[in-house]
Write an enzyme that holds these catalytic residues in place. Structure first.
Site, PDB file in Angstrom:
ATOM      1  N   TYR A 177     -13.166   9.198   2.247  1.00 27.53           N
ATOM      2  CA  TYR A 177     -13.973   8.044   1.858  1.00 27.53           C
ATOM      3  C   TYR A 177     -14.384   7.268   3.103  1.00 27.53           C
ATOM      4  O   TYR A 177     -13.995   7.633   4.226  1.00 27.53           O
ATOM      5  CB  TYR A 177     -13.193   7.137   0.893  1.00 27.53           C
ATOM      6  CG  TYR A 177     -11.741   6.932   1.271  1.00 27.53           C
ATOM      7  CD1 TYR A 177     -11.363   6.020   2.248  1.00 27.53           C
ATOM      8  CD2 TYR A 177     -10.740   7.682   0.660  1.00 27.53           C
ATOM      9  CE1 TYR A 177     -10.038   5.849   2.595  1.00 27.53           C
ATOM     10  CE2 TYR A 177      -9.407   7.521   0.994  1.00 27.53           C
ATOM     11  CZ  TYR A 177      -9.058   6.591   1.969  1.00 27.53           C
ATOM     12  OH  TYR A 177      -7.746   6.439   2.323  1.00 27.53           O
ATOM     13  N   ASP A 178     -15.181   6.223   2.888  1.00 21.61           N
ATOM     14  CA  ASP A 178     -15.758   5.444   3.999  1.00 21.61           C
ATOM     15  C   ASP A 178     -16.640   6.308   4.892  1.00 21.61           C
ATOM     16  O   ASP A 178     -16.778   6.058   6.092  1.00 21.61           O
ATOM     17  CB  ASP A 178     -14.675   4.761   4.839  1.00 21.61           C
ATOM     18  CG  ASP A 178     -14.026   3.592   4.109  1.00 21.61           C
ATOM     19  OD1 ASP A 178     -14.627   3.096   3.133  1.00 21.61           O
ATOM     20  OD2 ASP A 178     -12.925   3.171   4.507  1.00 21.61           O
TER      21      ASP A 178
ATOM     22  N   GLY B 297       1.479   1.293  10.088  1.00 19.11           N
ATOM     23  CA  GLY B 297       0.212   1.146  10.785  1.00 19.11           C
ATOM     24  C   GLY B 297      -0.912   0.662   9.908  1.00 19.11           C
ATOM     25  O   GLY B 297      -0.984  -0.500   9.529  1.00 19.11           O
ATOM     26  N   GLY B 298      -1.843   1.585   9.577  1.00 14.23           N
ATOM     27  CA  GLY B 298      -3.058   1.187   8.874  1.00 14.23           C
ATOM     28  C   GLY B 298      -4.108   0.701   9.848  1.00 14.23           C
ATOM     29  O   GLY B 298      -3.885   0.603  11.065  1.00 14.23           O
ATOM     30  N   TRP B 299      -5.271   0.369   9.325  1.00  9.90           N
ATOM     31  CA  TRP B 299      -6.380  -0.059  10.181  1.00  9.90           C
ATOM     32  C   TRP B 299      -6.009  -1.279  11.012  1.00  9.90           C
ATOM     33  O   TRP B 299      -6.294  -1.353  12.201  1.00  9.90           O
ATOM     34  CB  TRP B 299      -7.606  -0.352   9.317  1.00  9.90           C
ATOM     35  CG  TRP B 299      -8.797  -0.766  10.117  1.00  9.90           C
ATOM     36  CD1 TRP B 299      -9.299  -2.032  10.267  1.00  9.90           C
ATOM     37  CD2 TRP B 299      -9.650   0.082  10.909  1.00  9.90           C
ATOM     38  NE1 TRP B 299     -10.401  -2.030  11.094  1.00  9.90           N
ATOM     39  CE2 TRP B 299     -10.638  -0.737  11.496  1.00  9.90           C
ATOM     40  CE3 TRP B 299      -9.665   1.457  11.158  1.00  9.90           C
ATOM     41  CZ2 TRP B 299     -11.643  -0.226  12.313  1.00  9.90           C
ATOM     42  CZ3 TRP B 299     -10.659   1.962  11.986  1.00  9.90           C
ATOM     43  CH2 TRP B 299     -11.632   1.126  12.546  1.00  9.90           C
ATOM     44  N   THR B 300      -5.326  -2.242  10.401  1.00  9.55           N
ATOM     45  CA  THR B 300      -5.046  -3.512  11.067  1.00  9.55           C
ATOM     46  C   THR B 300      -3.829  -3.452  11.976  1.00  9.55           C
ATOM     47  O   THR B 300      -3.789  -4.115  13.014  1.00  9.55           O
ATOM     48  CB  THR B 300      -4.841  -4.618  10.019  1.00  9.55           C
ATOM     49  OG1 THR B 300      -6.007  -4.694   9.194  1.00  9.55           O
ATOM     50  CG2 THR B 300      -4.635  -5.978  10.674  1.00  9.55           C
TER      51      THR B 300
ATOM     52  N   TRP C  76      -6.349   5.926  -2.486  1.00 11.77           N
ATOM     53  CA  TRP C  76      -6.362   4.589  -1.872  1.00 11.77           C
ATOM     54  C   TRP C  76      -7.281   3.713  -2.716  1.00 11.77           C
ATOM     55  O   TRP C  76      -8.470   3.955  -2.790  1.00 11.77           O
ATOM     56  CB  TRP C  76      -6.870   4.614  -0.435  1.00 11.77           C
ATOM     57  CG  TRP C  76      -6.906   3.212   0.092  1.00 11.77           C
ATOM     58  CD1 TRP C  76      -7.933   2.303  -0.009  1.00 11.77           C
ATOM     59  CD2 TRP C  76      -5.833   2.533   0.745  1.00 11.77           C
ATOM     60  NE1 TRP C  76      -7.571   1.110   0.539  1.00 11.77           N
ATOM     61  CE2 TRP C  76      -6.289   1.211   1.002  1.00 11.77           C
ATOM     62  CE3 TRP C  76      -4.539   2.876   1.108  1.00 11.77           C
ATOM     63  CZ2 TRP C  76      -5.481   0.255   1.644  1.00 11.77           C
ATOM     64  CZ3 TRP C  76      -3.751   1.939   1.741  1.00 11.77           C
ATOM     65  CH2 TRP C  76      -4.224   0.648   2.008  1.00 11.77           C
TER      66      TRP C  76
ATOM     67  N   GLU D  48      -4.509   4.782  13.275  1.00 10.87           N
ATOM     68  CA  GLU D  48      -5.975   4.851  13.228  1.00 10.87           C
ATOM     69  C   GLU D  48      -6.583   4.298  14.524  1.00 10.87           C
ATOM     70  O   GLU D  48      -6.875   3.125  14.601  1.00 10.87           O
ATOM     71  CB  GLU D  48      -6.493   4.082  12.019  1.00 10.87           C
ATOM     72  CG  GLU D  48      -5.944   4.596  10.685  1.00 10.87           C
ATOM     73  CD  GLU D  48      -6.539   3.901   9.480  1.00 10.87           C
ATOM     74  OE1 GLU D  48      -7.694   3.415   9.543  1.00 10.87           O
ATOM     75  OE2 GLU D  48      -5.853   3.839   8.461  1.00 10.87           O
TER      76      GLU D  48
END
Length: 434
Positions: free
Chosen positions: A272-273, A138-141, A413, A196
């Site tokens: 983070y973020d 997955g991941g954000w994209t 990360w 996500e």
């Protein structure tokens, strides 16, 4: 003199935290984990190879390596492909790695069954047998079709497809190159789920549904079931982890916490973020505690994120805390002072993405360093440009926080953001007690 005083004060602070850290009495599976993400695309612009994990000393300090990322197709299956924006089988297992970039100094020949990053990961594991490698999905994209894959009618086939390609290693033979039945067997020791986010807007275009919350529970249970069945057949235990958000609203919208953690070996939580250049004021992106004078309160912090998961029933020793190896930056900062909580014109120029820069670059800028020892964060400010980031003093403070709280470890990360000596990774391992 002022800089020396600040550094000594930092060391005194983290030493006090360390002295307060109780012995946790973990068994081997519950000892603090060090979980580093290796990015598939890092071999290109960043020229960060699996070999660098060995030569820098990082691999010797890690318990887990998460390989980012695998994609999910519209039907809800794991797959491999060479298609821009959809898959990079070339980097994964086709690329013939030359001898000078190989973990063992032996180069690949075109068309061998296992080349590329996967082949190098197998060599890295042979050299560092303590290291578990997980395939992160997955991941954000690439969370677009997680919702589809997790539906009750789809999830068993989805899990089977992921295990078939990545755990059993049945990599497709594309373009007459590497791959074939069992070609990737032994590379991966488990799965990391990076959705996500369930029932919460992530990247525009993601499929989301109110049923995602219950379906995520069902999905992790299905992964656990199939991994355990395969493990019994192979006389091996496969691990299962997930990446979880910092936002309490996203926690409540998408996760049945107690049920989910029953199926997971551990979960990495976003550390983070918290802020970034999508906002017009400079701010912290990864503070341990809320800084005094924060423009919005209560604010996102590492401590608050951990306590939010604990309050929802997450087991303390399964929470692995996310630590950034990158900074967020603004330029055109006005208002004077140390630059914190000041208006900015926009993202700071950077190597690959405006407003985002690796630690290894930030450490060389020569900007004045500012710290909030109580809140546990640092930033750089030269009067115009501001970067919020984690340096060795901050990651040591966080590592001792993890020990003191009896948490499950630290996640990084991503590993390509560290310097050539793996300074941040070694500092984290030292702070965790190993």
């Amino acid at each position: 003199m002022r800089r020396l005083t600040v550094l000594l004060a930092t060391l005194a602070t983290v030493a006090a935290l360390g002295a307060a850290a109780p012995a946790q009495g973990h068994n081997d599976r519950d000892k603090p984990r060090t979980v580093g993400y290796f990015t598939q695309w890092g071999i290109y612009g960043r020229q960060f190879y699996v070999k660098n994990l060995d030569t820098s000393g990082a691999a010797a300090k890690l318990t887990h390596l998460n390989y980012a990322f695998a994609n999910i197709d519209e039907q809800g299956h794991c797959f491999e492909a060479n298609a821009a924006g959809a898959g990079d089988a070339w980097a994964d297992y086709q690329w013939p790695v030359p001898a000078e970039l190989s973990v063992d100094g032996v180069g690949d020949a075109w068309g061998e069954p296992l080349n590329g990053n996967f082949g190098q990961l197998l060599k890295l594991k042979q050299k560092h047998p303590q290291l578990k490698v997980l395939l992160s999905i997955g991941g954000w994209t690439w969370s677009t079709y997680f919702s589809t894959a997790a539906r009750p009618e789809n999830r068993a086939a989805f899990v089977q497809s992921c295990l078939d390609v990545f755990i059993k290693g049945n990599l497709p033979n594309l373009d007459g190159g590497s791959g074939g039945p069992g070609s990737g067997l032994g590379v991966f020791d488990g799965i990391d789920l990076d959705w996500e986010w369930p029932n919460w807007e992530g990247e525009p275009g993601n499929v989301i549904s109110p049923e995602d919350k219950a379906n995520f529970t069902g999905l992790v249970a299905e992964f656990r079931k199939q991994l355990d069945a395969l493990g019994r057949a192979n006389h091996q235990r496969y691990e299962l982890s997930a990446f979880l958000p910092a936002n309490p609203a996203a926690m409540d919208a998408g996760f049945e916490t107690k049920k989910v953690f029953k199926s997971l070996d551990f979960a990495t939580v976003q550390g983070y973020d918290f802020h970034g250049t999508w906002e017009s004021l400079t701010n912290q992106q990864s503070a341990l505690r809320e800084p005094a004078g924060a423009p919005v309160t209560p604010d996102f912090t590492l401590d608050r994120t951990v306590r939010s998961w604990l309050d929802r029933g997450a087991p303390r020793n399964k929470i692995v805390v996310g630590i950034p190896y990158f900074g967020r930056g603004w330029t055109g900062v006005t208002g004077g002072g140390d630059g914190l909580f000041q208006p900015a014109a926009g993202p700071a120029p950077a190597t690959f993405e405006a407003g985002y820069e690796d630690y290894k670059v930030l450490k060389t800028l020569g900007y004045p360093v500012y710290r909030d020892l109580r809140a546990g964060h640092a930033w750089l400010f030269d009067g115009t440009t501001f970067w919020t980031y984690d340096d060795p003093f901050v990651v040591l403070q966080k590592s001792l926080f993890i020990r003191r709280e009896g948490l499950g470890g630290a996640m990084m990360w991503s590993l390509d953001g560290d310097d050539a000596n793996a300074t941040l990774t070694k500092t984290i391992r030292f702070g965790l007690g190993g």
